[in-house]
Write an enzyme that holds these catalytic residues in place. Structure first.
Site, PDB file in Angstrom:
ATOM      1  N   LYS A  26      -8.049  -7.538  -3.525  1.00 36.46           N
ATOM      2  CA  LYS A  26      -8.819  -9.584  -3.194  1.00 36.46           C
ATOM      3  C   LYS A  26      -7.751 -10.003  -3.768  1.00 36.46           C
ATOM      4  O   LYS A  26      -6.897  -9.973  -4.715  1.00 36.46           O
ATOM      5  CB  LYS A  26      -9.727  -9.556  -3.983  1.00 36.46           C
ATOM      6  N   PRO A  40      -3.247  -2.481 -10.234  1.00 36.79           N
ATOM      7  CA  PRO A  40      -3.646  -2.780 -11.678  1.00 36.79           C
ATOM      8  C   PRO A  40      -4.382  -3.083 -11.975  1.00 36.79           C
ATOM      9  O   PRO A  40      -4.959  -4.220 -11.134  1.00 36.79           O
ATOM     10  CB  PRO A  40      -2.117  -3.729 -11.949  1.00 36.79           C
ATOM     11  N   ALA A  52      -7.192  -5.845 -14.948  1.00 39.08           N
ATOM     12  CA  ALA A  52      -6.795  -7.125 -15.228  1.00 39.08           C
ATOM     13  C   ALA A  52      -6.547  -7.587 -14.763  1.00 39.08           C
ATOM     14  O   ALA A  52      -5.034  -8.282 -15.566  1.00 39.08           O
ATOM     15  CB  ALA A  52      -7.090  -6.767 -16.875  1.00 39.08           C
ATOM     16  N   GLY A  75      -9.700  -5.405  -9.205  1.00 39.88           N
ATOM     17  CA  GLY A  75      -9.493  -4.205  -9.009  1.00 39.88           C
ATOM     18  C   GLY A  75     -11.062  -3.089  -8.859  1.00 39.88           C
ATOM     19  O   GLY A  75     -11.507  -2.930  -8.240  1.00 39.88           O
ATOM     20  N   GLY A  76     -12.061  -3.859 -10.068  1.00 35.47           N
ATOM     21  CA  GLY A  76     -12.848  -3.165 -10.296  1.00 35.47           C
ATOM     22  C   GLY A  76     -14.157  -3.533  -9.536  1.00 35.47           C
ATOM     23  O   GLY A  76     -14.606  -3.150  -8.544  1.00 35.47           O
ATOM     24  N   ASP A  79     -17.706 -11.311  -8.212  1.00 39.13           N
ATOM     25  CA  ASP A  79     -16.620 -10.941  -7.231  1.00 39.13           C
ATOM     26  C   ASP A  79     -17.391 -10.389  -5.823  1.00 39.13           C
ATOM     27  O   ASP A  79     -16.259  -9.527  -4.908  1.00 39.13           O
ATOM     28  CB  ASP A  79     -15.395 -10.998  -7.547  1.00 39.13           C
TER      29      ASP A  79
END
Ligand code: ATP
Length: 300
Positions: A23, A108, A110, A115-116, A150
């Protein structure tokens, strides 16, 4: 074949694979703060054709194994948002969470590229396929919102403006095909730390409805984005001065129209004239900074 049998019966499925696209916040204005401390945003989310991947195997589980270049940086146990997404949706729709998940962590952690959240959204999309649930089912949206601000945008997976705490979504002009380069200097930044480090007032919302002649017109996009900012950049720069170097290096190559930080950093993106220029810039930056994560990509 009988009518309505466009997809295989759920029992026949042995493995489902879903991409979890990176994102980007093409701009991010902090417009206010709620009494409970959450910040209000006006942001343009976009997604890239690179990201993590998740595979779901019905039967055993719930379980999660993580591989890939950033596996060791992501939590492997119940704190992983992929596992949280599985358990939350199973509970919401009353299904046993018997799914073994494999996550390939290519983004990567944080890093301001969600990502999460992308992984959680990919799990929700995959489970909808596996359990034959309509993605527009309101329970999916409720679960997504409960997993993180998000996650609803990542579930949509297409360019959208976000208001509120980032979860009130409106479609944006298509970003499909825009050439970018993503660069992360290897510094993890926790989003709450960056918001805490922010000083100064609030910005006005700045969404636009320009329809570029060509929806993938990088120059039109660069002009629109140049008038907008990422309001978290000064705070992120104070915590990770390397971001200044990333922005300077990204702006340097031929064909770069604009460079900005995404989310709460430290990943930055450069918007390029064409994909050849983006690829050449990515190669040159990777050669100059072998320890950095550098990827050319196209927006979705
Ligand atoms: P955003 O841009 O949405 O603020 P981010 O890219 O900055 O997110 P993430 O990579 O999502 O940040 O990581 C934020 C935190 O989430 C990490 O500290 C990590 O411990 C936790 N986390 C939980 N699940 C995952 C996952 N599947 N991948 C990465 N981080 C995860």
């Amino acid at each position: 074949m009988p009518p309505n049998s466009g997809r295989p019966a759920a029992t026949a499925v042995s493995v489902i694979e879903e991409p979890a696209p990176a994102k980007l916040n093409l701009y991010l204005h902090v417009t206010g703060r709620r009494p409970d401390g959450y910040h209000l945003l006006d942001s343009l989310f976009a997604f890239a054709d690179i990201g993590d991947r998740i595979r779901l195997r019905p039967g055993e589980g719930p379980s999660l194994s993580v591989d890939g270049p950033f596996a060791s940086a992501a939590p492997a146990g119940p704190d992983n948002l992929a596992l949280k997404a599985l358990l939350a949706l199973a509970e919401a729709v009353g299904r046993p969470p018997g799914v073994a998940m494999e996550l390939t962590k290519a983004l990567p952690v944080a890093a301001g590229i969600g990502g999460g959240s992308a992984d959680a959204a990919a799990v929700l999309r995959g489970l909808c396929r596996l359990w034959d649930i309509d993605r527009r089912d309101p329970r999916i949206r409720t679960v997504a919102g409960s997993l993180g601000a998000d996650v609803p945008a990542c579930l949509l997976g297409a360019a959208c403006f976000a208001a509120g705490i980032g979860d009130e979504l409106t479609p944006a002009p298509s970003t499909a095909g825009l050439p970018v380069v993503l660069v992360n200097p290897g510094v993890a930044l926790a989003t709450p730390d960056v918001f805490r480090a922010r000083t100064g007032g609030f910005s006005a919302a700045a969404r636009f409805d320009d329809r570029f002649d060509n929806p993938s017109d990088p120059r039109g996009w660069a002009a629109a984005l140049r008038a907008r900012r990422n309001d978290l950049t000064p705070a992120a720069l104070a915590l990770a001065p390397e971001i200044g170097e990333v922005l300077a290096i990204l702006e340097d190559p031929e064909g770069c129209l604009l460079a900005r930080m995404s989310g709460s950093g430290a990943t930055c993106f450069g918007l390029f004239e064409d994909h050849a220029a983006a690829r050449a810039a990515a190669e040159a930056i990777a050669a100059r900074r072998p320890g950095w994560w550098v990827r050319p990509a196209r927006l979705l």
